[in-house]
Motif scaffolding. Structure first.
Motif, PDB file in Angstrom:
ATOM      1  N   LEU A 117      51.534 -12.420  95.337  1.00 33.71           N
ATOM      2  CA  LEU A 117      51.175 -11.854  96.632  1.00 33.71           C
ATOM      3  C   LEU A 117      50.533 -12.915  97.527  1.00 33.71           C
ATOM      4  CD1 LEU A 117      49.778  -8.353  95.599  1.00 33.71           C
ATOM      5  CD2 LEU A 117      51.868  -8.823  96.876  1.00 33.71           C
ATOM      6  N   ASP A 118      49.688 -13.738  96.936  1.00 32.70           N
ATOM      7  CA  ASP A 118      49.067 -14.798  97.720  1.00 32.70           C
ATOM      8  C   ASP A 118      50.115 -15.759  98.299  1.00 32.70           C
ATOM      9  OD1 ASP A 118      46.623 -13.710  97.188  1.00 32.70           O
ATOM     10  OD2 ASP A 118      46.211 -15.025  95.473  1.00 32.70           O
ATOM     11  N   LYS A 119      51.177 -16.028  97.510  1.00 30.90           N
ATOM     12  CA  LYS A 119      52.247 -16.906  97.961  1.00 30.90           C
ATOM     13  C   LYS A 119      52.981 -16.303  99.164  1.00 30.90           C
ATOM     14  CE  LYS A 119      55.229 -20.295  97.795  1.00 30.90           C
ATOM     15  NZ  LYS A 119      54.859 -21.653  98.260  1.00 30.90           N
ATOM     16  N   ILE A 120      53.232 -14.974  99.079  1.00 31.37           N
ATOM     17  CA  ILE A 120      53.936 -14.294 100.179  1.00 31.37           C
ATOM     18  C   ILE A 120      53.068 -14.311 101.450  1.00 31.37           C
ATOM     19  CG2 ILE A 120      54.921 -12.107 100.951  1.00 31.37           C
ATOM     20  CD1 ILE A 120      55.547 -11.478  98.015  1.00 31.37           C
ATOM     21  N   LYS A 121      51.781 -14.039 101.287  1.00 24.07           N
ATOM     22  CA  LYS A 121      50.879 -14.050 102.449  1.00 24.07           C
ATOM     23  C   LYS A 121      50.818 -15.451 103.077  1.00 24.07           C
ATOM     24  CE  LYS A 121      48.005 -10.230 100.815  1.00 24.07           C
ATOM     25  NZ  LYS A 121      46.671  -9.816 100.317  1.00 24.07           N
ATOM     26  N   GLU A 122      50.901 -16.457 102.237  1.00 19.76           N
ATOM     27  CA  GLU A 122      50.936 -17.826 102.762  1.00 19.76           C
ATOM     28  C   GLU A 122      52.212 -18.077 103.549  1.00 19.76           C
ATOM     29  OE1 GLU A 122      50.979 -22.385 100.986  1.00 19.76           O
ATOM     30  OE2 GLU A 122      50.103 -20.769  99.772  1.00 19.76           O
ATOM     31  N   LEU A 123      53.343 -17.504 103.051  1.00 21.22           N
ATOM     32  CA  LEU A 123      54.618 -17.634 103.773  1.00 21.22           C
ATOM     33  C   LEU A 123      54.561 -16.922 105.122  1.00 21.22           C
ATOM     34  CD1 LEU A 123      57.133 -17.124 100.805  1.00 21.22           C
ATOM     35  CD2 LEU A 123      56.708 -19.254 102.085  1.00 21.22           C
ATOM     36  N   ILE A 124      53.876 -15.756 105.187  1.00 21.98           N
ATOM     37  CA  ILE A 124      53.713 -15.035 106.459  1.00 21.98           C
ATOM     38  C   ILE A 124      52.965 -15.911 107.469  1.00 21.98           C
ATOM     39  CG2 ILE A 124      52.592 -13.068 107.566  1.00 21.98           C
ATOM     40  CD1 ILE A 124      53.133 -11.467 105.000  1.00 21.98           C
ATOM     41  N   GLY A 125      51.950 -16.616 107.006  1.00 20.45           N
ATOM     42  CA  GLY A 125      51.215 -17.536 107.881  1.00 20.45           C
ATOM     43  C   GLY A 125      52.099 -18.660 108.396  1.00 20.45           C
ATOM     44  N   ASP A 126      52.992 -19.167 107.478  1.00 20.68           N
ATOM     45  CA  ASP A 126      53.919 -20.231 107.897  1.00 20.68           C
ATOM     46  C   ASP A 126      54.881 -19.724 108.966  1.00 20.68           C
ATOM     47  OD1 ASP A 126      52.691 -21.868 106.081  1.00 20.68           O
ATOM     48  OD2 ASP A 126      54.242 -21.613 104.521  1.00 20.68           O
ATOM     49  N   VAL A 127      55.350 -18.478 108.818  1.00 23.67           N
ATOM     50  CA  VAL A 127      56.282 -17.898 109.807  1.00 23.67           C
ATOM     51  C   VAL A 127      55.605 -17.775 111.171  1.00 23.67           C
ATOM     52  CG1 VAL A 127      57.503 -15.782 110.444  1.00 23.67           C
ATOM     53  CG2 VAL A 127      57.690 -16.686 108.120  1.00 23.67           C
ATOM     54  N   ASN A 128      54.394 -17.227 111.162  1.00 29.44           N
ATOM     55  CA  ASN A 128      53.681 -17.036 112.432  1.00 29.44           C
ATOM     56  C   ASN A 128      53.364 -18.362 113.126  1.00 29.44           C
ATOM     57  OD1 ASN A 128      53.691 -14.226 112.182  1.00 29.44           O
ATOM     58  ND2 ASN A 128      51.794 -14.232 110.984  1.00 29.44           N
ATOM     59  N   ALA A 129      53.196 -19.423 112.342  1.00 30.16           N
ATOM     60  CA  ALA A 129      52.836 -20.723 112.908  1.00 30.16           C
ATOM     61  C   ALA A 129      54.057 -21.523 113.360  1.00 30.16           C
ATOM     62  CB  ALA A 129      52.049 -21.532 111.884  1.00 30.16           C
ATOM     63  N   PHE A 130      55.260 -21.098 112.992  1.00 24.64           N
ATOM     64  CA  PHE A 130      56.464 -21.873 113.323  1.00 24.64           C
ATOM     65  C   PHE A 130      56.708 -21.855 114.835  1.00 24.64           C
ATOM     66  CE2 PHE A 130      61.114 -22.115 113.906  1.00 24.64           C
ATOM     67  CZ  PHE A 130      61.322 -23.393 113.404  1.00 24.64           C
ATOM     68  N   SER A 131      57.104 -23.016 115.387  1.00 27.46           N
ATOM     69  CA  SER A 131      57.334 -23.102 116.840  1.00 27.46           C
ATOM     70  C   SER A 131      58.500 -24.026 117.169  1.00 27.46           C
ATOM     71  CB  SER A 131      56.071 -23.602 117.547  1.00 27.46           C
ATOM     72  OG  SER A 131      55.708 -24.886 117.035  1.00 27.46           O
ATOM     73  N   GLY A 132      59.631 -23.804 116.553  1.00 31.87           N
ATOM     74  CA  GLY A 132      60.819 -24.607 116.841  1.00 31.87           C
ATOM     75  C   GLY A 132      61.292 -24.442 118.273  1.00 31.87           C
ATOM     76  N   VAL A 133      61.821 -25.516 118.877  1.00 32.30           N
ATOM     77  CA  VAL A 133      62.241 -25.471 120.282  1.00 32.30           C
ATOM     78  C   VAL A 133      63.738 -25.690 120.466  1.00 32.30           C
ATOM     79  CG1 VAL A 133      59.998 -26.184 121.179  1.00 32.30           C
ATOM     80  CG2 VAL A 133      61.655 -27.929 120.518  1.00 32.30           C
ATOM     81  N   SER A 134      64.434 -26.085 119.443  1.00 32.27           N
ATOM     82  CA  SER A 134      65.883 -26.300 119.562  1.00 32.27           C
ATOM     83  C   SER A 134      66.621 -25.249 118.756  1.00 32.27           C
ATOM     84  CB  SER A 134      66.263 -27.698 119.054  1.00 32.27           C
ATOM     85  OG  SER A 134      66.048 -27.785 117.649  1.00 32.27           O
TER      86      SER A 134
END
Length: 339
Positions: A2-19
């Motif tokens: 569960l901790d791993k999944i919550k960490e992945l959720i944080g990575d998704v929210n922080a993603f900011s690709g522009v291309s």
């Protein structure tokens, strides 16, 4: 886990690709057929029963976050592409701004004003719609004077007292009425005469008239002023004054400059004589001074006047006066280099 999944959720929210490439790589990484979510759903069967509810909810939160992130990034990218289409590539150099040009009449008028400014003449202006007194009577042209026929006047609404000025001498009358000698002024402006339009004449044209009033002013002073002007304006040092008639000056003269006979153009514009008429002049008539409430026993003065179009045609070798008023861009652009 569960901790791993919550960490992945944080990575998704922080993603900011522009291309688009970065966004697609992100989508494949989380939502693709071999992506992280696919592996997590496969792992669901190995989760203890008491943890399946929380595990499932957390996976769904991750999925929703990844889908929302992909959708928002694609929308932002589409909006940026649309804006770029509207405004063009903002990184490209801008189109060059075309250099404008002054009208040749304005150029010549400014040159004349500058020449006379150097010897103390100030600029005075007046209305283009004038009354009979300032345009005619005060200038020694009383009613029924035969010289009025020389003016071919435009009257306003058939009113004999309201007209379009036929010369800028009316400005000089107004200036004399409101200023005490010594007076040294030039009056540039547009004037109107009811004439047939041709290559050499127009019903609208521009004049510059000069006036100098003081004690002990002589014809010699006038001649020296005109000689100075012709040297500065044309680079010519030889002039002659021929007797003439103007109602508001006495004596009166036409001013010629010796243009020369060095080229074929010189022969053409001077008709083979080498001499060219440029203006009229004379000593201010005492009646004009009286009409402006200036004592002619104490003061005297001279006046002169020239057509700006005529001077411009000489300086720039323009063959047809109508070209000044046609607003032909091809004609006007030729004067960019003389700004």
């Amino acid at each position: 886990m569960l901790d791993k999944i919550k960490e992945l959720i944080g990575d998704v929210n922080a993603f900011s690709g522009v291309s688009s490439e970065e966004i697609e790589a992100f989508r494949i990484k989380f939502l693709g057929s071999k992506g992280i979510l696919k592996d997590l759903f496969a792992e669901f069967k190995n989760v203890p029963n008491d943890q399946k509810k929380e595990f499932g909810q957390t996976i769904n939160t991750l999925k929703q976050a990844a889908e929302a992130k992909v959708a928002s990034l694609k929308e932002a990218l589409e909006n940026a592409v649309e804006e770029k289409g509207v405004y063009g590539d903002l990184t490209r150099p801008s189109e060059p701004i075309e250099l404008g040009s002054r009208h040749p009449i304005s150029l010549v008028k400014n040159q004349i004003i500058e020449v006379f400014n150097r010897i103390g003449f100030t600029v005075s202006e007046g209305p283009e719609i004038e009354d009979d007194w300032h345009n005619f009577t005060a200038l020694n042209l009383p009613e029924y004077h035969p010289a009025r026929d020389m003016q071919d006047t435009f009257f306003i609404d058939k009113n004999p007292d309201t007209l379009l000025r036929t010369h800028t001498s009316s400005v000089q009358v107004r200036y004399m009425e409101n200023n005490e000698p010594p007076i040294r002024t030039i009056s540039p402006g547009r004037v109107f005469r009811n004439e047939d339009i041709s290559a050499r004449a127009h019903c609208i044209f521009h004049q510059v008239e000069g006036l100098y009033i003081d004690t002990d002013v002589s014809f010699a002073d006038l001649k020296q002023t005109l000689l100075y002007f012709t040297k500065e304006m044309f680079g010519k040092s030889k002039i002659r004054l021929r007797p003439s008639y103007f109602p508001f000056t006495e004596p009166s003269a036409e001013v010629d400059i010796y243009w020369g006979l060095e080229t074929e153009t010189d022969y053409r514009i001077t008709k083979g004589t080498g001499w060219l008429e440029i203006m009229g002049c004379g000593m201010v008539d005492p009646n004009v001074l009286k009409n402006a409430n200036i004592d002619p026993t104490k003061y005297s003065g001279y006046a002169f006047g020239m057509g700006i179009e005529r001077i411009a045609m000489l300086l720039y070798q323009i063959p047809d006066i109508r070209m000044f008023y046609e607003n032909d861009k091809r004609f006007l652009e030729q004067f960019k280099s003389v700004l």
